[in-house]
Design a protein around this motif. Structure first.
Motif, PDB file in Angstrom:
ATOM      1  N   GLN A 107     -65.062  65.586 -93.591  1.00 49.47           N
ATOM      2  CA  GLN A 107     -64.335  65.208 -94.791  1.00 49.47           C
ATOM      3  C   GLN A 107     -62.904  65.731 -94.696  1.00 49.47           C
ATOM      4  O   GLN A 107     -62.576  66.514 -93.808  1.00 49.47           O
ATOM      5  N   GLN A 108     -62.058  65.271 -95.603  1.00 47.42           N
ATOM      6  CA  GLN A 108     -60.653  65.694 -95.589  1.00 47.42           C
ATOM      7  C   GLN A 108     -60.555  67.184 -95.851  1.00 47.42           C
ATOM      8  O   GLN A 108     -61.254  67.731 -96.699  1.00 47.42           O
ATOM      9  N   SER A 109     -59.704  67.854 -95.104  1.00 50.82           N
ATOM     10  CA  SER A 109     -59.478  69.281 -95.314  1.00 50.82           C
ATOM     11  C   SER A 109     -58.069  69.510 -95.862  1.00 50.82           C
ATOM     12  O   SER A 109     -57.101  68.928 -95.377  1.00 50.82           O
ATOM     13  N   TYR A 110     -57.994  70.358 -96.863  1.00 52.87           N
ATOM     14  CA  TYR A 110     -56.703  70.722 -97.448  1.00 52.87           C
ATOM     15  C   TYR A 110     -56.325  72.150 -97.068  1.00 52.87           C
ATOM     16  O   TYR A 110     -55.517  72.778 -97.743  1.00 52.87           O
ATOM     17  N   MET A 111     -56.916  72.653 -96.017  1.00 48.70           N
ATOM     18  CA  MET A 111     -56.600  73.978 -95.471  1.00 48.70           C
ATOM     19  C   MET A 111     -56.669  75.076 -96.540  1.00 48.70           C
ATOM     20  O   MET A 111     -55.779  75.922 -96.653  1.00 48.70           O
ATOM     21  N   GLY A 112     -57.706  75.031 -97.349  1.00 49.34           N
ATOM     22  CA  GLY A 112     -57.881  76.049 -98.372  1.00 49.34           C
ATOM     23  C   GLY A 112     -57.152  75.779 -99.664  1.00 49.34           C
ATOM     24  O   GLY A 112     -57.281  76.546-100.624  1.00 49.34           O
ATOM     25  N   ASN A 113     -56.403  74.688 -99.722  1.00 46.05           N
ATOM     26  CA  ASN A 113     -55.650  74.345-100.938  1.00 46.05           C
ATOM     27  C   ASN A 113     -56.308  73.145-101.621  1.00 46.05           C
ATOM     28  O   ASN A 113     -55.728  72.059-101.708  1.00 46.05           O
ATOM     29  N   GLU A 114     -57.520  73.345-102.104  1.00 45.70           N
ATOM     30  CA  GLU A 114     -58.285  72.235-102.669  1.00 45.70           C
ATOM     31  C   GLU A 114     -57.597  71.616-103.883  1.00 45.70           C
ATOM     32  O   GLU A 114     -57.852  70.469-104.231  1.00 45.70           O
ATOM     33  N   GLN A 115     -56.717  72.395-104.540  1.00 47.29           N
ATOM     34  CA  GLN A 115     -56.010  71.858-105.709  1.00 47.29           C
ATOM     35  C   GLN A 115     -55.087  70.702-105.331  1.00 47.29           C
ATOM     36  O   GLN A 115     -54.724  69.877-106.178  1.00 47.29           O
ATOM     37  N   PHE A 116     -54.719  70.596-104.050  1.00 52.11           N
ATOM     38  CA  PHE A 116     -53.859  69.496-103.616  1.00 52.11           C
ATOM     39  C   PHE A 116     -54.554  68.140-103.788  1.00 52.11           C
ATOM     40  O   PHE A 116     -53.900  67.115-103.990  1.00 52.11           O
ATOM     41  N   ARG A 118     -56.059  66.867-106.088  1.00 49.45           N
ATOM     42  CA  ARG A 118     -55.830  66.263-107.398  1.00 49.45           C
ATOM     43  C   ARG A 118     -54.688  65.255-107.354  1.00 49.45           C
ATOM     44  O   ARG A 118     -54.720  64.220-108.028  1.00 49.45           O
ATOM     45  N   TRP A 119     -53.671  65.548-106.543  1.00 47.29           N
ATOM     46  CA  TRP A 119     -52.487  64.683-106.480  1.00 47.29           C
ATOM     47  C   TRP A 119     -52.337  63.982-105.137  1.00 47.29           C
ATOM     48  O   TRP A 119     -51.503  63.070-105.021  1.00 47.29           O
ATOM     49  N   ALA A 120     -53.108  64.399-104.122  1.00 47.93           N
ATOM     50  CA  ALA A 120     -52.928  63.847-102.773  1.00 47.93           C
ATOM     51  C   ALA A 120     -54.275  63.404-102.212  1.00 47.93           C
ATOM     52  O   ALA A 120     -54.963  64.171-101.542  1.00 47.93           O
ATOM     53  N   PRO A 121     -54.703  62.168-102.464  1.00 52.97           N
ATOM     54  CA  PRO A 121     -55.987  61.704-101.944  1.00 52.97           C
ATOM     55  C   PRO A 121     -55.987  61.621-100.431  1.00 52.97           C
ATOM     56  O   PRO A 121     -54.953  61.396 -99.797  1.00 52.97           O
ATOM     57  N   GLY A 122     -57.170  61.819 -99.851  1.00 53.88           N
ATOM     58  CA  GLY A 122     -57.322  61.694 -98.405  1.00 53.88           C
ATOM     59  C   GLY A 122     -57.641  60.258 -98.042  1.00 53.88           C
ATOM     60  O   GLY A 122     -57.576  59.342 -98.871  1.00 53.88           O
ATOM     61  N   MET A 123     -58.015  60.053 -96.774  1.00 55.12           N
ATOM     62  CA  MET A 123     -58.267  58.696 -96.270  1.00 55.12           C
ATOM     63  C   MET A 123     -59.556  58.733 -95.453  1.00 55.12           C
ATOM     64  O   MET A 123     -59.554  58.646 -94.239  1.00 55.12           O
ATOM     65  N   LYS A 124     -60.698  58.850 -96.161  1.00 52.87           N
ATOM     66  CA  LYS A 124     -61.975  58.969 -95.470  1.00 52.87           C
ATOM     67  C   LYS A 124     -63.026  57.972 -95.937  1.00 52.87           C
ATOM     68  O   LYS A 124     -63.947  57.664 -95.182  1.00 52.87           O
ATOM     69  N   THR A 125     -62.944  57.492 -97.168  1.00 55.39           N
ATOM     70  CA  THR A 125     -63.988  56.637 -97.722  1.00 55.39           C
ATOM     71  C   THR A 125     -63.391  55.370 -98.326  1.00 55.39           C
ATOM     72  O   THR A 125     -62.170  55.266 -98.527  1.00 55.39           O
ATOM     73  N   LEU A 126     -64.260  54.416 -98.658  1.00 48.90           N
ATOM     74  CA  LEU A 126     -63.795  53.211 -99.339  1.00 48.90           C
ATOM     75  C   LEU A 126     -63.202  53.562-100.696  1.00 48.90           C
ATOM     76  O   LEU A 126     -62.229  52.937-101.134  1.00 48.90           O
ATOM     77  N   ASP A 236     -47.110  73.012-101.223  1.00 48.42           N
ATOM     78  CA  ASP A 236     -47.458  72.779-102.624  1.00 48.42           C
ATOM     79  C   ASP A 236     -47.418  71.278-102.898  1.00 48.42           C
ATOM     80  O   ASP A 236     -46.539  70.576-102.387  1.00 48.42           O
ATOM     81  N   VAL A 237     -48.382  70.816-103.676  1.00 50.75           N
ATOM     82  CA  VAL A 237     -48.419  69.423-104.119  1.00 50.75           C
ATOM     83  C   VAL A 237     -48.687  69.421-105.607  1.00 50.75           C
ATOM     84  O   VAL A 237     -49.589  70.099-106.090  1.00 50.75           O
ATOM     85  N   ARG A 238     -47.876  68.680-106.348  1.00 51.94           N
ATOM     86  CA  ARG A 238     -48.018  68.631-107.805  1.00 51.94           C
ATOM     87  C   ARG A 238     -47.793  67.201-108.275  1.00 51.94           C
ATOM     88  O   ARG A 238     -47.527  66.303-107.468  1.00 51.94           O
ATOM     89  N   GLN A 239     -47.885  66.989-109.575  1.00 53.28           N
ATOM     90  CA  GLN A 239     -47.809  65.639-110.122  1.00 53.28           C
ATOM     91  C   GLN A 239     -46.491  64.942-109.800  1.00 53.28           C
ATOM     92  O   GLN A 239     -46.473  63.741-109.526  1.00 53.28           O
ATOM     93  N   ASP A 240     -45.401  65.679-109.803  1.00 44.01           N
ATOM     94  CA  ASP A 240     -44.091  65.049-109.639  1.00 44.01           C
ATOM     95  C   ASP A 240     -43.403  65.380-108.320  1.00 44.01           C
ATOM     96  O   ASP A 240     -42.207  65.156-108.167  1.00 44.01           O
TER      97      ASP A 240
END
Length: 446
Positions: A107-116, A118-126, A236-240
């Motif tokens: 599955q997609q890994s966010y390198m321990g930053n799972e909060q990312f 929320r704003w940055a979807p991965g590319m693994k599933t339909l 860091d990844v956030r809404q804006d």
């Protein structure tokens, strides 16, 4: 026997076990095989869901010894040789096995930053592809309603984290979509002005390719208009927007963007980590399970781990390794049935390919390196060859030919969903604000 996962590994394993002495159960949480290498083309509107997926029941309709079950494996009892799975309604059922093949994938890994996430979807599933498609095309729609200025610019800025094949492919497709497909469809904005930012911690994109092919990929991306930012980490990844920090120690930099896509890194699915604990097996940081030369788990010759999860000899996390691993596990099982000795697994590198844009792709097979139009043709041939189902191959070729002839992408439809459903969460919705949850009709908000 029981196979967990209907991806390339599980599919090819089950196919090779068309044997009257073997009863096969294939358990998958999606009930369909996904051709993941083309997922980004589904996300950007070139292909439909039907082009890159096929129901497992249809796949094995003529293989009488295979039954498919929909469920997510959650618990392994190696003593009783039993796996517990969850149905979609979260009730559970069990499946017994004599031989177990674990092909659950990563599955997609966010390198321990799972909060990312929320704003940055991965590319693994339909679901990821549909989510990304909705975000990409809606960003242009929202920009159309805004006056010129920083807010509009942020909606027309797309950031991709990760410079591997998926990151390169999706970045190229967004620029091609903006400059070719959407170029004449808006009145207030100029889609061609959309910025695509590609961030990677390495010194070059596609670092698994030869340096000269990597350089050609970078040149092609730059010509398309993709802005390359290498030697940086997304911190860091956030809404804006997002923040990137150079590895050189230079000051961090912020970028205003409303669409961030994450393709940097993978890790084992939770069930794989549970398996390692249940079997007292060694695993690496990403969760890959150490296996014997025949891909079985040490001390458990009845359990195979294949594909991305197999931690041995630095096996690559590519579809070809999963296919070969699946066929090898099946061969071992057939040898067990006939009383013959198992052979060790030997991965054969059949090359790598990456698509950048129309008439631009790369192919590397041993010493053979091809780029440009020839690479593009070779890339298309390889992907068509491995698509499951004749109808998928024919319809995909027809769609590609239509896309070559005209700039239109025929599978751009997306739905915003219902505002009162939990599944309909988007970056511009109040659902994404902490503590804000609009009530469903007839339900008093708690």
């Amino acid at each position: 026997m029981l196979i967990i996962g209907g991806g390339f590994g599980g599919l090819f394993c089950a196919r090779r076990l068309d044997h009257p002495a073997v009863d096969v159960t294939l358990l998958d949480r999606a009930a369909g095989h996904l051709f993941q290498p083309l997922l980004y083309q589904c996300a950007t509107g070139t292909l439909s869901i039907g082009h890159i997926s096929r129901p497992l029941r249809e796949q094995f309709a003529r293989q009488a010894n295979v039954r498919t079950l929909l469920g997510e494996a959650v618990h392994l009892d190696p003593v009783e040789r039993r796996v517990t799975a969850l149905r979609p309604d979260e009730t559970s059922f069990t499946v017994d096995y004599d031989v177990l093949v674990i092909a659950a994938g990563m599955q997609q890994s966010y390198m321990g930053n799972e909060q990312f996430a929320r704003w940055a979807p991965g590319m693994k599933t339909l679901d990821d592809a549909m989510n990304i498609r909705q975000r990409l095309f809606t960003a242009f729609e929202i920009a159309e309603t805004l006056p010129p200025g920083p807010e509009r610019d942020s909606w027309l800025t797309f950031a991709v984290a990760g410079g591997g094949p998926t990151g390169v492919e999706v970045a190229g497709q967004i620029r091609e979509m903006a400059t070719r497909t959407l170029a004449n469809e808006f009145h207030s904005i100029e889609p061609e002005e959309a910025r695509v930012l590609l961030f990677d911690g390495g010194t070059r994109v596609l670092k698994t390719f030869a340096p000269d092919l990597s350089d050609k990929a970078a040149a092609a991306l730059t010509e398309l208009g993709v802005e390359l930012h290498l030697g940086v980490h997304v911190t860091d990844v956030r809404q804006d927007g997002l923040t990137v920090t150079p590895k050189s120690g230079a000051p961090s930099q912020d970028y205003a963007t409303r669409t961030v896509l994450w393709t940097a890194g993978v890790e084992a699915v939770p069930f794989a980590r549970h398996v390692a604990e249940a079997l007292d097996a060694k695993s690496d940081k990403a969760g890959r399970i150490t296996v014997e030369p025949d891909l079985s788990v040490p001390g458990h010759p009845e359990i195979f781990v294949i594909g991305d999860l197999a931690g041995r000899d630095k096996l690559p996390g590519v579809a070809e390794n999963a296919m070969q691993g699946g066929m090898h596990a099946a061969a071992c099982i057939r040898r067990d049935v006939t009383g013959r000795r198992r052979k060790p697994y030997r991965y054969r590198d059949l090359g790598s390919a990456a698509y950048i844009s129309r008439r631009r792709a790369l192919l590397q097979v041993g010493p053979i390196k091809v780029a440009g139009v020839l690479g593009w043709l070779a890339w298309g041939f390889i992907h068509i060859a491995f698509l499951t189902g004749l109808s998928n191959r024919v319809s995909t070729v027809a769609t590609w030919l239509a896309t070559i002839a005209r700039p239109t992408r025929y599978h751009r439809a997306f739905m915003l969903g219902s505002a009162d459903e939990h599944e309909a969460r988007y970056t511009w919705s109040s659902w994404d604000q902490d503590g804000v949850r609009p009530p469903r009709p007839g339900i008093t908000k708690a």
